[in-house]
Design a protein around this motif. Structure first.
Motif, PDB file in Angstrom:
ATOM      1  N   GLU A 271      33.590  42.045  46.170  1.00 52.66           N
ATOM      2  CA  GLU A 271      34.901  42.469  45.703  1.00 52.66           C
ATOM      3  C   GLU A 271      35.433  43.593  46.582  1.00 52.66           C
ATOM      4  O   GLU A 271      36.626  43.647  46.905  1.00 52.66           O
ATOM      5  CB  GLU A 271      34.808  42.943  44.250  1.00 52.66           C
ATOM      6  N   ALA A 274      36.683  42.147  49.827  1.00 54.84           N
ATOM      7  CA  ALA A 274      37.952  41.454  49.594  1.00 54.84           C
ATOM      8  C   ALA A 274      39.096  42.438  49.495  1.00 54.84           C
ATOM      9  O   ALA A 274      40.187  42.220  50.044  1.00 54.84           O
ATOM     10  CB  ALA A 274      37.864  40.615  48.319  1.00 54.84           C
ATOM     11  N   LEU A 279      41.951  40.152  51.177  1.00 54.39           N
ATOM     12  CA  LEU A 279      41.723  38.714  51.092  1.00 54.39           C
ATOM     13  C   LEU A 279      42.336  38.134  49.827  1.00 54.39           C
ATOM     14  O   LEU A 279      42.346  38.770  48.782  1.00 54.39           O
ATOM     15  CB  LEU A 279      40.217  38.420  51.099  1.00 54.39           C
ATOM     16  N   GLU A 283      40.486  32.843  49.736  1.00 52.83           N
ATOM     17  CA  GLU A 283      39.648  33.280  50.857  1.00 52.83           C
ATOM     18  C   GLU A 283      38.337  33.891  50.357  1.00 52.83           C
ATOM     19  O   GLU A 283      37.278  33.676  50.933  1.00 52.83           O
ATOM     20  CB  GLU A 283      40.426  34.278  51.715  1.00 52.83           C
ATOM     21  N   THR A 284      38.426  34.655  49.269  1.00 54.87           N
ATOM     22  CA  THR A 284      37.219  35.266  48.709  1.00 54.87           C
ATOM     23  C   THR A 284      36.268  34.195  48.180  1.00 54.87           C
ATOM     24  O   THR A 284      35.047  34.268  48.388  1.00 54.87           O
ATOM     25  CB  THR A 284      37.597  36.242  47.576  1.00 54.87           C
ATOM     26  N   LEU A 317      40.182  33.847  57.195  1.00 55.38           N
ATOM     27  CA  LEU A 317      39.085  34.769  56.914  1.00 55.38           C
ATOM     28  C   LEU A 317      38.586  35.437  58.187  1.00 55.38           C
ATOM     29  O   LEU A 317      38.379  36.654  58.234  1.00 55.38           O
ATOM     30  CB  LEU A 317      37.933  34.011  56.258  1.00 55.38           C
ATOM     31  N   THR A 321      39.007  39.542  58.778  1.00 56.87           N
ATOM     32  CA  THR A 321      37.783  40.350  58.816  1.00 56.87           C
ATOM     33  C   THR A 321      37.337  40.652  60.240  1.00 56.87           C
ATOM     34  O   THR A 321      36.318  41.315  60.444  1.00 56.87           O
ATOM     35  CB  THR A 321      36.632  39.635  58.082  1.00 56.87           C
TER      36      THR A 321
END
Length: 343
Positions: A271, A274, A279, A283-284, A317, A321
């Motif tokens: 979490e 994310a 996100l 995506e998570t 993603l 990231t």
């Protein structure tokens, strides 16, 4: 007033992902699976923008746009096409029908949100709803409008302070730190205070130093101070940084004060990641499925998605990231990036 968007897309899983992104960005979203359904919704309700696929059953996006442009009061409704058709003739046809913008598939969700925001802002300026004579408070609010959601997603307390040391803005984590009332508090005058007078003075000193550097070409590092806590927990760390290129004015952000808690831990590292990277729920979910060891085809089957949609989501993603391998992504989600100050 909440902005209402109608998303028209015949591929259900892609439509669901788009709607999730829009809702996460704060929009009120309705959806339609084809042009005919969308036209019925447009006639029944009021919308601020339409996001629409071109190739659909029953009524294409082009036919829908032509019909909308003939509807009373809908002639200037912002209309953005989602399409894999990016050829010159396709663009010409869309422009002739009155489309405002294009987004090509696979959908870049960040670009989608920026395009929507820019189009809505343009409409607001045309209608004269964006005032040019805002006072300092409204100027601040406008400056923060695009940043506050991002700031609320991070696990560091963020305070924006003016040259009079008054707090003008604080993110969600900053509010949590103030609610704890352990090492940091806010006076009725809007000034930050430490646990003891010496701590308050130290906090004031680093803020004053940062204020003095606003607009300066100095490359000296930011000032930091440790704020002890009555509870006995490890001290909060406050770092003050000058903002902007100056000169600063009262009522405008001059300094950013960033406060971290070395003992803060998220109960769920995934979490936290994310939130940090902004996100979407889709995506998570994909990242967590990868952590479970599922392959992309297994993920597509489990969530009822097409392989292309899973690939689009994975691409987003990686970009958000700043990773380029599934192994790196999994490692990121299995560790807590905020585990600072540990022995």
């Amino acid at each position: 007033m909440i902005t209402r968007i109608l998303c028209v897309e015949d591929e259900a899983d892609l439509r669901s992902d788009i709607c999730e992104e829009l809702v996460a960005a704060g929009y009120d979203v309705d959806e339609a699976g084809n042009g005919q359904e969308a036209l019925e919704r447009l006639r029944a309700g009021s919308y601020d923008l339409v996001l629409c696929d071109i190739t659909m059953p029953r009524m294409s996006g082009l036919d829908l746009l032509r019909a909308v442009r003939e509807e009373p009061g809908q002639g200037d409704l912002p209309f953005i096409f989602l399409t894999a058709l990016a050829g010159r003739q396709d663009i010409i046809a869309g422009k002739q029908a009155g489309v405002d913008d294009y987004l090509t598939k696979p959908i870049d969700f960040d670009l989608m949100l920026i395009t929507i925001a820019a189009r809505l802002d343009q409409v607001a300026r045309i209608k004269g709803t964006a005032s040019r004579d805002e006072d300092a408070s409204n100027t601040l609010r406008a400056a923060l409008l695009g940043a506050d959601e991002a700031l609320n997603r991070i696990a560091v307390g963020v305070f924006l302070i003016d040259i009079e040391r008054k707090v003008l803005f604080r993110n969600r984590r900053a509010d949590e730190l103030l609610d704890e009332a352990d090492g940091l508090s806010l006076s009725r005058e809007g000034l930050l205070r430490g646990e003891k007078p010496a701590q308050t003075q130290a906090l004031r000193d680093i803020v004053d130093t940062a204020i003095a550097r606003v607009g300066s070409s100095s490359r000296q590092g930011s000032e930091a101070v440790a704020l002890s806590r009555e509870s006995g927990r490890r001290s909060l760390i406050a770092v003050a940084c000058p903002l902007g290129r100056g000169p600063a004015k009262a009522g405008e952000p001059a300094v950013g004060l960033f406060v971290t808690d070395p003992e803060w831990r998220s109960s769920d590292a995934a979490e936290t990641v994310a939130q940090l990277y902004g996100l979407s729920p889709a995506e998570t979910r994909l990242a967590l499925a990868l952590v479970r060891g599922l392959r992309l085809d297994e993920i597509a089957e489990e969530f009822g998605l097409s392989r292309n949609t899973v690939s689009y989501t994975l691409k987003n993603l990686f970009r958000k990231t700043e990773t380029d391998r599934q192994a790196d992504l999994i490692s990121l989600f299995m560790s807590n990036p905020l585990a600072i100050g540990e022995d």
